[in-house]
Design a protein around this motif. Structure first.
Motif, PDB file in Angstrom:
ATOM      1  N   PRO A 145       0.786  -1.241   0.000  1.00 10.82           N
ATOM      2  CA  PRO A 145       0.000   0.000   0.000  1.00 10.82           C
ATOM      3  C   PRO A 145       0.814   1.284   0.000  1.00 10.82           C
ATOM      4  O   PRO A 145       0.328   2.323  -0.471  1.00 10.82           O
ATOM      5  N   SER A 146       2.030   1.242   0.523  1.00 10.91           N
ATOM      6  CA  SER A 146       2.840   2.467   0.576  1.00 10.91           C
ATOM      7  C   SER A 146       3.648   2.699  -0.701  1.00 10.91           C
ATOM      8  O   SER A 146       4.343   3.710  -0.822  1.00 10.91           O
ATOM      9  N   MET A 147       3.571   1.775  -1.647  1.00 16.86           N
ATOM     10  CA  MET A 147       4.300   1.928  -2.904  1.00 16.86           C
ATOM     11  C   MET A 147       3.800   3.144  -3.670  1.00 16.86           C
ATOM     12  O   MET A 147       2.603   3.410  -3.738  1.00 16.86           O
ATOM     13  N   LYS A 148       4.726   3.879  -4.268  1.00 15.03           N
ATOM     14  CA  LYS A 148       4.373   5.037  -5.096  1.00 15.03           C
ATOM     15  C   LYS A 148       4.734   4.740  -6.551  1.00 15.03           C
ATOM     16  O   LYS A 148       5.830   4.277  -6.851  1.00 15.03           O
ATOM     17  N   SER A 149       3.787   5.023  -7.453  1.00 17.63           N
ATOM     18  CA  SER A 149       4.068   4.871  -8.873  1.00 17.63           C
ATOM     19  C   SER A 149       4.842   6.086  -9.367  1.00 17.63           C
ATOM     20  O   SER A 149       4.701   7.193  -8.843  1.00 17.63           O
ATOM     21  N   VAL A 150       5.696   5.862 -10.377  1.00 18.43           N
ATOM     22  CA  VAL A 150       6.577   6.912 -10.890  1.00 18.43           C
ATOM     23  C   VAL A 150       6.490   6.947 -12.409  1.00 18.43           C
ATOM     24  O   VAL A 150       6.508   5.911 -13.077  1.00 18.43           O
ATOM     25  N   LEU A 151       6.399   8.164 -12.947  1.00 14.90           N
ATOM     26  CA  LEU A 151       6.307   8.371 -14.388  1.00 14.90           C
ATOM     27  C   LEU A 151       6.931   9.722 -14.704  1.00 14.90           C
ATOM     28  O   LEU A 151       6.935  10.627 -13.860  1.00 14.90           O
TER      29      LEU A 151
ATOM     30  N   SER B 134       5.448  13.024 -19.775  1.00 13.44           N
ATOM     31  CA  SER B 134       4.482  12.111 -20.383  1.00 13.44           C
ATOM     32  C   SER B 134       3.060  12.664 -20.362  1.00 13.44           C
ATOM     33  O   SER B 134       2.218  12.255 -21.161  1.00 13.44           O
ATOM     34  N   GLY B 135       2.785  13.565 -19.427  1.00 17.51           N
ATOM     35  CA  GLY B 135       1.421  14.083 -19.278  1.00 17.51           C
ATOM     36  C   GLY B 135       0.491  13.121 -18.573  1.00 17.51           C
ATOM     37  O   GLY B 135      -0.711  13.372 -18.480  1.00 17.51           O
ATOM     38  N   GLY B 136       1.038  12.014 -18.050  1.00 18.97           N
ATOM     39  CA  GLY B 136       0.207  11.016 -17.404  1.00 18.97           C
ATOM     40  C   GLY B 136       0.109  11.210 -15.903  1.00 18.97           C
ATOM     41  O   GLY B 136       0.694  12.131 -15.325  1.00 18.97           O
ATOM     42  N   LYS B 137      -0.636  10.318 -15.268  1.00 15.67           N
ATOM     43  CA  LYS B 137      -0.893  10.372 -13.834  1.00 15.67           C
ATOM     44  C   LYS B 137      -0.013   9.358 -13.114  1.00 15.67           C
ATOM     45  O   LYS B 137       0.129   8.209 -13.551  1.00 15.67           O
ATOM     46  N   ALA B 138       0.577   9.761 -11.999  1.00 15.83           N
ATOM     47  CA  ALA B 138       1.340   8.856 -11.139  1.00 15.83           C
ATOM     48  C   ALA B 138       1.476   9.512  -9.777  1.00 15.83           C
ATOM     49  O   ALA B 138       1.247  10.718  -9.625  1.00 15.83           O
ATOM     50  N   ASP B 139       1.864   8.721  -8.782  1.00 17.27           N
ATOM     51  CA  ASP B 139       2.067   9.285  -7.439  1.00 17.27           C
ATOM     52  C   ASP B 139       3.236  10.261  -7.427  1.00 17.27           C
ATOM     53  O   ASP B 139       3.227  11.239  -6.680  1.00 17.27           O
ATOM     54  N   ARG B 140       4.240   9.990  -8.253  1.00 16.06           N
ATOM     55  CA  ARG B 140       5.402  10.879  -8.333  1.00 16.06           C
ATOM     56  C   ARG B 140       5.772  11.090  -9.797  1.00 16.06           C
ATOM     57  O   ARG B 140       5.969  10.124 -10.531  1.00 16.06           O
ATOM     58  N   LEU B 141       5.836  12.331 -10.207  1.00 12.90           N
ATOM     59  CA  LEU B 141       6.253  12.677 -11.559  1.00 12.90           C
ATOM     60  C   LEU B 141       7.685  13.187 -11.499  1.00 12.90           C
ATOM     61  O   LEU B 141       7.999  14.066 -10.699  1.00 12.90           O
ATOM     62  N   VAL B 142       8.553  12.626 -12.321  1.00 14.46           N
ATOM     63  CA  VAL B 142       9.975  12.934 -12.235  1.00 14.46           C
ATOM     64  C   VAL B 142      10.465  13.677 -13.473  1.00 14.46           C
ATOM     65  O   VAL B 142       9.885  13.569 -14.556  1.00 14.46           O
ATOM     66  N   ASP B 143      11.555  14.413 -13.281  1.00 13.51           N
ATOM     67  CA  ASP B 143      12.204  15.162 -14.343  1.00 13.51           C
ATOM     68  C   ASP B 143      13.632  14.674 -14.509  1.00 13.51           C
ATOM     69  O   ASP B 143      14.192  13.997 -13.637  1.00 13.51           O
ATOM     70  N   ASP B 144      14.234  15.051 -15.618  1.00  8.57           N
ATOM     71  CA  ASP B 144      15.614  14.699 -15.900  1.00  8.57           C
ATOM     72  C   ASP B 144      16.532  15.140 -14.767  1.00  8.57           C
ATOM     73  O   ASP B 144      16.449  16.265 -14.279  1.00  8.57           O
ATOM     74  N   GLY B 145      17.395  14.238 -14.316  1.00 11.69           N
ATOM     75  CA  GLY B 145      18.370  14.561 -13.281  1.00 11.69           C
ATOM     76  C   GLY B 145      17.958  14.214 -11.870  1.00 11.69           C
ATOM     77  O   GLY B 145      18.797  14.248 -10.955  1.00 11.69           O
TER      78      GLY B 145
ATOM     79  N   THR C 121       8.495   8.116 -27.184  1.00  7.50           N
ATOM     80  CA  THR C 121       7.421   9.010 -26.737  1.00  7.50           C
ATOM     81  C   THR C 121       8.083  10.229 -26.111  1.00  7.50           C
ATOM     82  O   THR C 121       9.274  10.207 -25.787  1.00  7.50           O
ATOM     83  N   ASN C 122       7.297  11.274 -25.910  1.00  8.92           N
ATOM     84  CA  ASN C 122       7.843  12.483 -25.279  1.00  8.92           C
ATOM     85  C   ASN C 122       8.328  12.219 -23.858  1.00  8.92           C
ATOM     86  O   ASN C 122       9.247  12.871 -23.370  1.00  8.92           O
ATOM     87  N   GLY C 123       7.698  11.269 -23.189  1.00 11.68           N
ATOM     88  CA  GLY C 123       7.978  11.052 -21.772  1.00 11.68           C
ATOM     89  C   GLY C 123       8.883   9.884 -21.470  1.00 11.68           C
ATOM     90  O   GLY C 123       8.920   9.409 -20.330  1.00 11.68           O
TER      91      GLY C 123
ATOM     92  N   PRO D  59      -4.687   4.679 -22.834  1.00 15.47           N
ATOM     93  CA  PRO D  59      -5.544   5.408 -21.881  1.00 15.47           C
ATOM     94  C   PRO D  59      -5.373   4.926 -20.447  1.00 15.47           C
ATOM     95  O   PRO D  59      -5.380   5.734 -19.508  1.00 15.47           O
ATOM     96  N   ALA D  60      -5.234   3.617 -20.263  1.00 16.42           N
ATOM     97  CA  ALA D  60      -5.067   3.080 -18.904  1.00 16.42           C
ATOM     98  C   ALA D  60      -3.739   3.536 -18.304  1.00 16.42           C
ATOM     99  O   ALA D  60      -3.675   3.932 -17.134  1.00 16.42           O
ATOM    100  N   ASN D  61      -2.685   3.502 -19.087  1.00 17.66           N
ATOM    101  CA  ASN D  61      -1.368   3.851 -18.562  1.00 17.66           C
ATOM    102  C   ASN D  61      -1.211   5.345 -18.316  1.00 17.66           C
ATOM    103  O   ASN D  61      -0.342   5.757 -17.544  1.00 17.66           O
ATOM    104  N   MET D  62      -2.019   6.156 -18.945  1.00 23.07           N
ATOM    105  CA  MET D  62      -2.018   7.585 -18.631  1.00 23.07           C
ATOM    106  C   MET D  62      -2.613   7.837 -17.256  1.00 23.07           C
ATOM    107  O   MET D  62      -2.440   8.917 -16.674  1.00 23.07           O
ATOM    108  N   LYS D  63      -3.297   6.825 -16.699  1.00 20.72           N
ATOM    109  CA  LYS D  63      -3.928   6.937 -15.391  1.00 20.72           C
ATOM    110  C   LYS D  63      -3.439   5.845 -14.437  1.00 20.72           C
ATOM    111  O   LYS D  63      -4.213   5.251 -13.699  1.00 20.72           O
ATOM    112  N   ASP D  64      -2.136   5.552 -14.518  1.00 22.53           N
ATOM    113  CA  ASP D  64      -1.515   4.619 -13.571  1.00 22.53           C
ATOM    114  C   ASP D  64      -2.081   3.211 -13.708  1.00 22.53           C
ATOM    115  O   ASP D  64      -2.158   2.463 -12.735  1.00 22.53           O
ATOM    116  N   GLY D  65      -2.527   2.826 -14.901  1.00 23.71           N
ATOM    117  CA  GLY D  65      -2.991   1.473 -15.142  1.00 23.71           C
ATOM    118  C   GLY D  65      -4.450   1.235 -14.835  1.00 23.71           C
ATOM    119  O   GLY D  65      -4.928   0.101 -14.950  1.00 23.71           O
ATOM    120  N   GLU D  66      -5.177   2.269 -14.458  1.00 22.59           N
ATOM    121  CA  GLU D  66      -6.587   2.092 -14.123  1.00 22.59           C
ATOM    122  C   GLU D  66      -7.414   1.952 -15.395  1.00 22.59           C
ATOM    123  O   GLU D  66      -7.372   2.799 -16.278  1.00 22.59           O
TER     124      GLU D  66
END
Length: 224
Positions: free
Chosen positions: A82-88, A92-103, A122-124, A212-219
């Motif tokens: 339950p404490s796992m955070k998704s990262v993207l 990408s323009g998608g949804k995740a618990d944590r969105l990361v940038d270069d570096g 892809t862009n992301g 579409p699912a992966n833009m929303k964390d697999g939902e």
């Protein structure tokens, strides 16, 4: 009961055979914290069991990009951890618990991965670099003797830098090998762009559902 003991950082390479996607489990042997890279929904039960076998606590589920050929397993892994955070990637323009940038760095225990932007497929698209073990997880930016296609989903061959898939049974490669042997990367830029524009590949079978699912964390949308 405690799982297996390790004296070095934990590394496992796994395959989902419908899309030939490589999934990677990386773990800190001291703190038992772990990350998983490019998990697939169809093999989530396998990955959960392996993490438990190794007595690992999954802290991050990382996706190298918004996949078009499978649905990410991050939403299913979160049910077991339950404490796992998704990262993207933020790009990408998608949804995740944590969105990361270069570096940026992704820390798991005493280990960490560096995020490097590698757009083109892809862009992301990002590559996660594990400096301690000198390994780079490139997703679809670089494949063994090939690279990710650029003919849809914001693909841009001119931006492609350099493995998340492999279709010929070779499990791993190196930067040196690909620089010298990859038939696409050894072309001139003009010939490379021409090659990428004329691949004429069929779209992935799960494209309409996966993106579409992966833009929303697999939902997946409930059609009922």
């Amino acid at each position: 009961m405690r799982g297996l003991a390790f004296s070095t950082p934990i590394f496992r390479q796994l395959v989902e055979f419908q899309s030939y996607t490589y999934t990677y489990i990386l773990g800190c042997e001291k703190t038992r914290q772990a990350v998983i890279i490019d998990p697939v929904d169809k093999t989530a039960d396998r990955d959960i069991q392996l993490l438990k076998d190794f007595d690992l606590n999954l802290v991050y589920g990382l996706n190298t990009h918004v996949h078009a050929d499978h649905i990410t397993g991050t939403h299913l892994l979160r049910k077991a951890f339950p404490s796992m955070k998704s990262v993207l990637s933020r790009a990408s323009g998608g949804k995740a618990d944590r969105l990361v940038d270069d570096g940026e760095d992704v820390q798991f225990g005493e280990q960490k991965l560096e995020v490097r932007a590698t757009p083109g497929h892809t862009n992301g698209c990002v590559t996660y670099v594990w400096h301690e073990l000198r390994r780079a997880f490139t997703g679809d930016s670089l494949l063994v003797r090939a690279c990710g296609r650029t003919d849809f989903q914001e693909g841009n061959a001119a931006a492609l830098i350099f493995i998340g898939h492999n279709y010929n049974g070779i499990l791993q490669t190196s930067v040196l090998e690909e620089k010298n042997l990859n038939p696409r990367l050894t072309k001139t830029e003009e010939k490379f762009l021409e090659t990428m524009e004329n691949l004429h590949l069929a779209h992935p079978k799960q494209l309409d559902e996966a993106v579409p699912a992966n833009m929303k964390d697999g939902e997946v949308e409930n059609s009922s």
